[in-house]
Design a protein around this motif. Structure first.
Motif, short mmCIF file in Angstrom:
data_model
loop_
_atom_site.label_atom_id
_atom_site.label_comp_id
_atom_site.label_asym_id
_atom_site.label_seq_id
_atom_site.Cartn_x
_atom_site.Cartn_y
_atom_site.Cartn_z
N PHE A 543 0.83 -1.20 0.00
CA PHE A 543 0.00 0.00 0.00
C PHE A 543 0.87 1.26 0.00
N GLU A 544 1.91 1.27 0.82
CA GLU A 544 2.80 2.43 0.88
C GLU A 544 3.53 2.63 -0.45
N ARG A 545 3.90 1.54 -1.10
CA ARG A 545 4.55 1.64 -2.40
C ARG A 545 3.60 2.23 -3.44
N LEU A 546 2.35 1.80 -3.40
CA LEU A 546 1.35 2.33 -4.32
C LEU A 546 1.07 3.81 -4.06
N ARG A 547 1.07 4.20 -2.79
CA ARG A 547 0.88 5.62 -2.46
C ARG A 547 2.03 6.46 -3.01
N ALA A 548 3.25 5.93 -2.90
CA ALA A 548 4.41 6.66 -3.43
C ALA A 548 4.31 6.80 -4.95
N TRP A 549 3.89 5.72 -5.62
CA TRP A 549 3.69 5.79 -7.08
C TRP A 549 2.62 6.83 -7.42
N ARG A 550 1.52 6.81 -6.65
CA ARG A 550 0.43 7.77 -6.90
C ARG A 550 0.90 9.20 -6.70
N THR A 553 3.01 10.30 -9.61
CA THR A 553 2.18 10.48 -10.80
C THR A 553 1.38 11.77 -10.71
N ALA A 554 0.80 12.02 -9.53
CA ALA A 554 0.00 13.24 -9.33
C ALA A 554 0.86 14.48 -9.47
N LYS A 555 2.08 14.43 -8.92
CA LYS A 555 2.98 15.59 -9.03
C LYS A 555 3.35 15.84 -10.49
N GLU A 556 3.61 14.79 -11.23
CA GLU A 556 3.97 14.90 -12.64
C GLU A 556 2.84 15.52 -13.46
N GLN A 557 1.59 15.19 -13.09
CA GLN A 557 0.44 15.68 -13.84
C GLN A 557 -0.13 16.98 -13.27
N GLY A 558 0.35 17.39 -12.09
CA GLY A 558 -0.14 18.61 -11.48
C GLY A 558 -1.56 18.54 -10.99
N VAL A 559 -1.96 17.37 -10.48
CA VAL A 559 -3.32 17.18 -9.97
C VAL A 559 -3.25 16.60 -8.56
N PRO A 560 -4.32 16.72 -7.76
CA PRO A 560 -4.34 16.09 -6.44
C PRO A 560 -4.20 14.57 -6.56
N ALA A 561 -3.61 13.96 -5.55
CA ALA A 561 -3.37 12.51 -5.58
C ALA A 561 -4.67 11.73 -5.73
N TYR A 562 -5.76 12.19 -5.09
CA TYR A 562 -7.01 11.44 -5.15
C TYR A 562 -7.62 11.41 -6.55
N ILE A 564 -5.96 10.60 -9.14
CA ILE A 564 -5.40 9.38 -9.73
C ILE A 564 -6.20 8.17 -9.22
N PHE A 565 -6.15 7.91 -7.92
CA PHE A 565 -6.96 6.87 -7.28
C PHE A 565 -7.16 7.25 -5.82
N HIS A 566 -8.31 6.88 -5.26
CA HIS A 566 -8.57 7.07 -3.84
C HIS A 566 -7.80 6.04 -3.01
N ASP A 567 -7.60 6.35 -1.75
CA ASP A 567 -6.94 5.40 -0.84
C ASP A 567 -7.66 4.06 -0.82
N ALA A 568 -8.99 4.10 -0.79
CA ALA A 568 -9.77 2.86 -0.70
C ALA A 568 -9.47 1.94 -1.88
N LYS A 594 -9.33 5.05 -16.52
CA LYS A 594 -8.19 4.94 -15.60
C LYS A 594 -7.42 3.65 -15.83
N LEU A 595 -8.14 2.60 -16.19
CA LEU A 595 -7.46 1.34 -16.48
C LEU A 595 -6.53 1.51 -17.68
N ALA A 596 -7.04 2.18 -18.72
CA ALA A 596 -6.22 2.39 -19.92
C ALA A 596 -5.06 3.34 -19.64
N LYS A 597 -5.30 4.36 -18.80
CA LYS A 597 -4.30 5.40 -18.56
C LYS A 597 -3.22 4.97 -17.58
N TYR A 598 -3.62 4.25 -16.53
CA TYR A 598 -2.67 3.95 -15.45
C TYR A 598 -2.40 2.47 -15.24
#
Length: 608
Positions: A543-550, A553-562, A564-568, A594-598
């Motif tokens: 989970f922590e690894r996925l959060r780091a990836w998210r 990705t969010a920083k690269e795209q300039g959007v909030p992390a959520y 990309i995907f929610h924590d749940a 999202k499946l196609a994009k990420y």
């Protein structure tokens, strides 16, 4: 796991599955969605985090034309649009932050039918060019978000909302859906009347947010109390701290930063750029605390806010409910914490007495405050009291402080009589009025310079209250003020008797009081679990690894992390560890786009 849609699946459910990645609606959503998609008007009362947005987003995607969303939240429109575009929804907005070229591009997309949703600020509907634009295009529906803004004596009143009643007259065949997360029966009726929705279908969901733990504590160096809460229960969590004044906001933010908590201030006195930067950081960063006045938060769609803390008493239960509702929108355990003391009551009473509006308005404000005080002083379940305010029944929740550490009630009649008698004697015998501190010193028999200066040690009531401690007497004052058995007068907060005081002094009225529990209620293992406890042990590092990836990705795209995907969603992926795109597509919150994009990159992060 999401189920594949079939040709027999209703179109609304197909859209929910394909676009949003969910196989079923939350309770109450589908009936609203089908009603509006079919062309019906609706007034929706649903708690924050209950899924209001889907109630107009899916009908907008199903109906012919563009869904027009009226929202007062200009600062958040870009994020709202980004979140929809990440899902593959064609969304745009028109507001004052855009340059003419950007506006012309969005207008062209609208006229060409290349948008699914268009967000507008309410003031734009007073501009003739906007009305003409909507006339030339095809409008699927009008969604009026934050509909309580139409309530003229509400805490978020926006005059431009009053003009929205004209929508139906100009576009009689276009369905309207008005939505709010907070409304008493009176506010509900006001929304209905002012927006001319009396003939609409009214949907009222439960106001219960069982994942939120409500806790109200007595003030005792509240910033230190807040710091303890954050260090012991919410280390590294995102949260909001509300204060009444700008000065308190600044000082509290500085205090938290000095003590190692990443925090930023937000209030109307900051310049617009600073406010925007702090709001953007809150939305985009993990674990940031915003210390704010109530100017912050409406429409904030950050799902992982783990706590909302109040260092000052809110003016109404509606305001308190709306503000605390910004915690735990993802359904995970969250805390609503309030520090409350005598000075809060004194200050709020003074604000009402010296405020704007006529006598009727002051009576309404007093009624709001009385309800808030009743919530603070109750010995019963906080959640039951909160739901009752909104006209709903409830049973003891087992997840609030009064359930977890029940306070005692005690017969405070004699104590009330002693205190009221002191107030009355000072007025009658000495023609004097004093604040709580002097009254309590007299009762405790303290020969302070102020007591001896005024010869108060010669009063017959001097020292009659030595059976209670100073803090207990302050609780008595606070509760008498809350019950209307004592009042505050003037700029210095002096105490005076009320008509109801006579009932206690001379007519045999008894007074039950709340005694604070010896230990403060803290989150139980059942109600406030850590992320590690929520996940199988082997899934925590995943989970922590996925959060780091998210985050990257969010920083690269300039959007909030959520966005990309929610924590749940990440938690489900970390637990199930899908190995193919097909398996990943079965996770809640993973739609087609999202499946196609990420999808490929997420699987790489999962296997690394």
């Amino acid at each position: 796991m999401t189920s594949p849609a079939t040709p027999e699946t209703p179109e609304t459910l197909q859209v929910l599955n394909r676009v949003f990645g969910y196989d079923s609606f939350r309770q109450g959503q589908q009936e609203i969605v089908e009603h509006v998609a079919g062309g019906g008007d609706a007034l929706v009362l649903m708690p924050t985090g209950g899924g209001k947005s889907l109630c107009y987003q899916i009908p907008s995607l199903v109906r012919d034309g563009v869904g027009v969303v009226i929202s007062p939240l200009i600062a958040l429109m870009q994020d709202q649009v980004d979140a929809l575009r990440a899902l593959g929804v064609r969304a745009g907005f028109l507001n004052s932050t855009q340059d003419p070229g950007e506006r012309r591009m969005v207008e062209a997309e609208f006229l060409a039918g290349e948008l699914d949703l268009l967000y507008l600020a309410p003031e734009r509907l007073r501009v003739d060019s906007t009305l003409a634009l909507l006339d030339r295009g095809k409008v699927a529906l009008f969604a009026i978000d934050e509909a309580h803004c139409v309530s003229q004596w509400g805490h978020d009143f926006r005059p431009d909302y009053l003009a929205l009643s004209d929508l139906h007259e100009r576009w009689p065949d276009v369905p309207r859906i008005a939505l709010t997360a907070t409304a008493t029966r009176a506010t509900h009726a006001e929304i209905s009347t002012r927006l001319k929705l009396e003939g609409a279908h009214h949907f009222v969901a439960s106001f219960d947010r069982p994942n939120i733990q409500y806790r109200i504590v007595g003030k005792n160096e509240p910033r230190k109390q807040l710091l303890e809460l954050l260090r012991t229960e919410h280390s590294g969590d995102a949260g909001i701290v509300y204060c009444l004044s700008r000065r308190s906001v600044e000082e509290t933010a500085e205090f938290l930063v000095r003590n190692g908590i990443e925090a930023v201030p937000y209030h109307a006195g900051l310049d617009a750029q600073t406010r925007a930067e702090h709001q953007a950081r809150f939305l985009r960063e993990d674990g940031l605390v915003v210390v704010a006045t109530i100017a912050f938060g409406m429409g904030i769609d950050k799902p992982d806010v783990r706590f909302v803390a109040h260092l000052d008493l809110p003016k109404s239960v509606e305001g308190y409910y709306q503000e605390t509702g910004r915690a735990g929108r993802d359904g995970l355990p969250s805390t609503a914490w309030l520090a409350y003391g005598l000075q809060d009551v004194v200050q709020q009473r003074k604000l009402i007495d010296g405020g704007e509006g006529d006598a009727a308005h002051r009576r309404k404000q007093s009624a709001h405050l009385d309800a808030m005080l009743a919530l603070c002083e109750t010995v019963d379940c906080r959640r039951v009291q909160l739901l009752a305010y909104f006209g709903q029944d409830g049973t003891a929740c087992g997840n609030c402080d009064t359930c977890l550490a029940p306070p005692e009630s005690w017969d405070g009649t004699v104590a009330a009589q002693k205190l009221l008698s002191t107030v009355v004697r000072l007025r009658r015998e000495r023609r004097q009025k004093f604040g709580a501190g002097q009254i309590i010193d007299i009762l405790l028999g303290k020969k302070t310079p102020k007591v001896t200066q005024h010869d108060h040690d010669s009063l017959s009531v001097f020292g009659v209250g030595a059976d209670l401690a100073d803090s207990e007497w302050r609780g008595v004052v606070r509760q008498l003020l809350a019950k209307g058995l004592l009042a505050v007068e003037g700029d210095y907060g002096t105490l005076v008797a009320t008509e109801a005081s006579d009932e206690v002094l001379y007519q045999g009225r008894t007074v039950q009081m709340r005694r604070e529990p010896k230990r403060a209620a803290k989150a139980s293992s059942k109600s406030r679990r850590t992320e590690a406890a929520d996940l199988p042990e082997e899934a925590v590092p995943v989970f922590e690894r996925l959060r780091a990836w998210r985050a990257a990705t969010a920083k690269e795209q300039g959007v909030p992390a959520y966005v990309i995907f929610h924590d749940a969603t990440l938690r489900q992926i970390a637990t199930e560890q899908p190995s193919t795109l097909g398996e990943l597509g079965g996770v809640n919150g993973v739609g087609e786009n999202k499946l196609a994009k990420y999808g490929e990159k997420l699987l790489e992060a999962l296997s690394s």
